[in-house]
Scaffold this active site. Structure first.
Site, PDB file in Angstrom:
ATOM      1  N   SER A 147      15.724  22.359 -14.929  1.00  0.00           N
ATOM      2  CA  SER A 147      14.539  23.136 -15.241  1.00  0.00           C
ATOM      3  C   SER A 147      14.987  24.443 -15.869  1.00  0.00           C
ATOM      4  O   SER A 147      16.052  24.969 -15.548  1.00  0.00           O
ATOM      5  CB  SER A 147      13.752  23.412 -13.956  1.00  0.00           C
ATOM      6  OG  SER A 147      12.964  24.575 -14.123  1.00  0.00           O
ATOM      7  N   LYS A 183      16.506  22.228  -9.787  1.00  0.00           N
ATOM      8  CA  LYS A 183      15.773  21.017 -10.182  1.00  0.00           C
ATOM      9  C   LYS A 183      16.649  20.021 -10.918  1.00  0.00           C
ATOM     10  O   LYS A 183      17.554  20.374 -11.656  1.00  0.00           O
ATOM     11  CB  LYS A 183      14.587  21.381 -11.099  1.00  0.00           C
ATOM     12  CG  LYS A 183      13.456  22.098 -10.410  1.00  0.00           C
ATOM     13  CD  LYS A 183      12.725  21.262  -9.355  1.00  0.00           C
ATOM     14  CE  LYS A 183      11.829  20.203  -9.966  1.00  0.00           C
ATOM     15  NZ  LYS A 183      10.744  20.792 -10.768  1.00  0.00           N
ATOM     16  N   HIS A 189       0.834  -1.220   0.000  1.00  0.00           N
ATOM     17  CA  HIS A 189       0.000   0.000   0.000  1.00  0.00           C
ATOM     18  C   HIS A 189       0.865   1.265   0.000  1.00  0.00           C
ATOM     19  O   HIS A 189       0.406   2.317   0.420  1.00  0.00           O
ATOM     20  CB  HIS A 189      -0.947   0.037   1.203  1.00  0.00           C
ATOM     21  CG  HIS A 189      -1.699  -1.241   1.425  1.00  0.00           C
ATOM     22  ND1 HIS A 189      -2.939  -1.500   0.875  1.00  0.00           N
ATOM     23  CD2 HIS A 189      -1.368  -2.352   2.131  1.00  0.00           C
ATOM     24  CE1 HIS A 189      -3.346  -2.699   1.237  1.00  0.00           C
ATOM     25  NE2 HIS A 189      -2.406  -3.249   1.998  1.00  0.00           N
ATOM     26  N   GLU A 191      10.453   9.297 -16.688  1.00  0.00           N
ATOM     27  CA  GLU A 191       9.065   9.685 -16.992  1.00  0.00           C
ATOM     28  C   GLU A 191       8.684   9.286 -18.407  1.00  0.00           C
ATOM     29  O   GLU A 191       7.550   8.864 -18.673  1.00  0.00           O
ATOM     30  CB  GLU A 191       8.890  11.186 -16.793  1.00  0.00           C
ATOM     31  CG  GLU A 191       8.948  11.590 -15.332  1.00  0.00           C
ATOM     32  CD  GLU A 191       9.000  13.099 -15.135  1.00  0.00           C
ATOM     33  OE1 GLU A 191       8.194  13.609 -14.365  1.00  0.00           O
ATOM     34  OE2 GLU A 191       9.850  13.760 -15.751  1.00  0.00           O
TER      35      GLU A 191
END
Ligand code: ARG
Length: 442
Positions: free
Chosen positions: A261, A267, A140, A274
């Site tokens: 970024s 970043k 979970h 992704e």
């Protein structure tokens, strides 16, 4: 009509297979006395010339010539003259394209397999390195029990092995030859299909001419194996993305596999992971698209089936990129063992070990041991500490049967070391599993 009909922009990728198929076909036609030997030789020489042309300078697309089969045949006529017209005896583009495409997918299966093998090898290197690195195991997405990072990575080695078996299975099943089915009904010429099958490395000719020209299961087999592989890569990508967040901090993405970024200088974005996750959705779309194309088609060939190639080519290219990127990431991820260990220790993750100890050492029935452990967790929560920081006196107060000997199992190290059941997470198991997986790979 020309624009909707043409497929050359896509099926030019079949040029090698198309030439191989034609070479096998005309050799057989000559051996059977269906075309004169001299014409067959001229055709073979012409095909070799075309292969050299395409390999050297590519192919000049002409949508008026529709597809790769017409391009090769037209060029052959320019080189060889009227004798080139004998090549298409006893075949049709229907059995021709099915044969070419099977040859292509067979090679694609081998290529994808090599990519999966490289990924498995990279995972094994990291699993061995981290056989004893402790991390939280989750259910979970809540901390459940401590596991080893090596064990976690080996789960993906198992998935890769199943993926490889699916591509191997697809390659084995597709290895029957459509050529000789002609348009749909077979041919009256005395062809020798066993001979062409042998020449092209097929196990046998397909048994039913209607099935031979209308079956695209092999393309769907490839795509479904690609979908499951993509699904596995996507789960690993998702874990890398989560683990690389500051909240987890389990892993640092190497510069080579992250991007900055444009406005936030701090970043480090996991774009490659992704995109692996994203592309896996595209793979599912390619499978779904071709399945939808095929589901309503009456036997035998229909032009809808020309739409079989774009999804397979696209899936193959995507998957090759996904595997290469994932292998590169796995090789270079900087795991953070301290952060992982701290997270494993933080969630009362050895509660099950306490319950199991009560069962084993004090003869307490498991359900009762579960309750006692619940009280210990509550006490630790109230005290703001971990289970192994509770004093002997506190533990004895919770249940008199808990003695100081329980300390053997309360640490995360003791917990993982104890899980030596077959398939369990103990470092010793991980090392043995790495060795076994290496042997299977070799
Ligand atoms: N380009 C076609 C395809 O990929 C080849 C087969 C064409 N056959 C036909 N009868 N029009 O499906």
């Amino acid at each position: 009509m020309r624009e909707i009909n043409a497929s050359i922009g896509t099926d030019k990728r079949l040029w090698q297979e198309d030439i191989l198929g034609s070479q096998a076909h005309v050799t057989m036609l000559a051996a059977q006395g269906i075309v004169p030997q001299a014409d067959a030789e001229a055709i073979l020489a012409g095909l070799a010339t075309i292969a050299a042309e395409y390999a050297g300078g590519g192919l000049v697309e002409d949508i008026a010539l529709e597809d790769i089969h017409m391009h090769v045949e037209t060029r052959l006529a320019q080189i060889v003259g009227p004798a080139a017209g004998r090549l298409h005896t006893a075949r049709s583009r229907n059995d021709q394209v099915a044969t070419d495409f099977r040859l292509w997918v067979r090679r694609a299966c081998a290529e994808t397999d090599a990519g999966l093998k490289a990924l498995a090898q990279a995972l094994l290197v990291r699993a061995e390195e981290h056989a004893g690195t402790i991390m939280p195991g989750f259910t979970h997405l809540q901390v459940a029990q401590p596991v080893t990072l090596g064990h976690h990575l080996l789960a993906y080695v198992e998935m890769a092995a199943r993926d490889r078996s699916r591509f191997a299975d697809a390659a084995r099943r597709l290895n029957e030859m459509p050529l000789g089915a002609a348009a749909l009904a077979g041919t009256g010429f005395p062809i020798d299909r066993a001979m062409t099958a042998r020449a092209l490395g097929f196990d046998r000719p397909m048994a039913n001419s209607l099935d031979a020209v209308s079956d695209r299961d092999f393309a769907l087999d490839y795509l479904s194996a690609a979908v499951l592989t993509g699904l596995h890569l996507s789960r690993l990508a998702e874990e890398i993305i989560l683990w690389a967040t500051p909240a987890y901090g389990f892993v640092k993405l190497p510069d080579a596999w992250s991007t900055g970024s444009s406005i936030m200088p701090q970043k480090r974005n996991p774009d490659a992971a992704e995109l692996v996750r994203g592309h896996s959705g595209l793979l599912l779309g390619h499978f779904t698209g071709l399945a939808a194309t095929m589901k309503g088609l009456p036997l035998a060939y229909a032009k809808d089936m020309q739409d079989d190639k774009p999804p397979v080519f696209a899936a193959h290219d995507l998957l090759a990129l996904m595997l290469a990127a994932m292998t590169g990431m796995v090789e270079s991820l900087a795991f953070q063992p301290e952060r992982m260990r701290a997270a494993a220790a933080a969630g009362f993750s050895t509660a099950t070990d306490l319950a199991d100890w009560l069962v084993r050492e004090a003869g307490v029935p498991f359900r009762e041991a579960h309750d006692i452990t619940g009280r210990a967790v509550k006490a630790a929560e109230t005290a703001g500490c971990q289970l192994d920081a509770l004093s002997d006196a506190t533990l004895a107060m919770i249940d008199a049967r808990i003695t100081p000997a329980v300390r053997d199992v309360l640490s995360v190290e003791a917990s993982v070391a104890s899980r030596t059941s077959f398939g369990g997470t103990a470092p010793a198991n991980v090392r043995a599993a790495v060795a076994a997986a290496r042997e299977r790979l070799a």
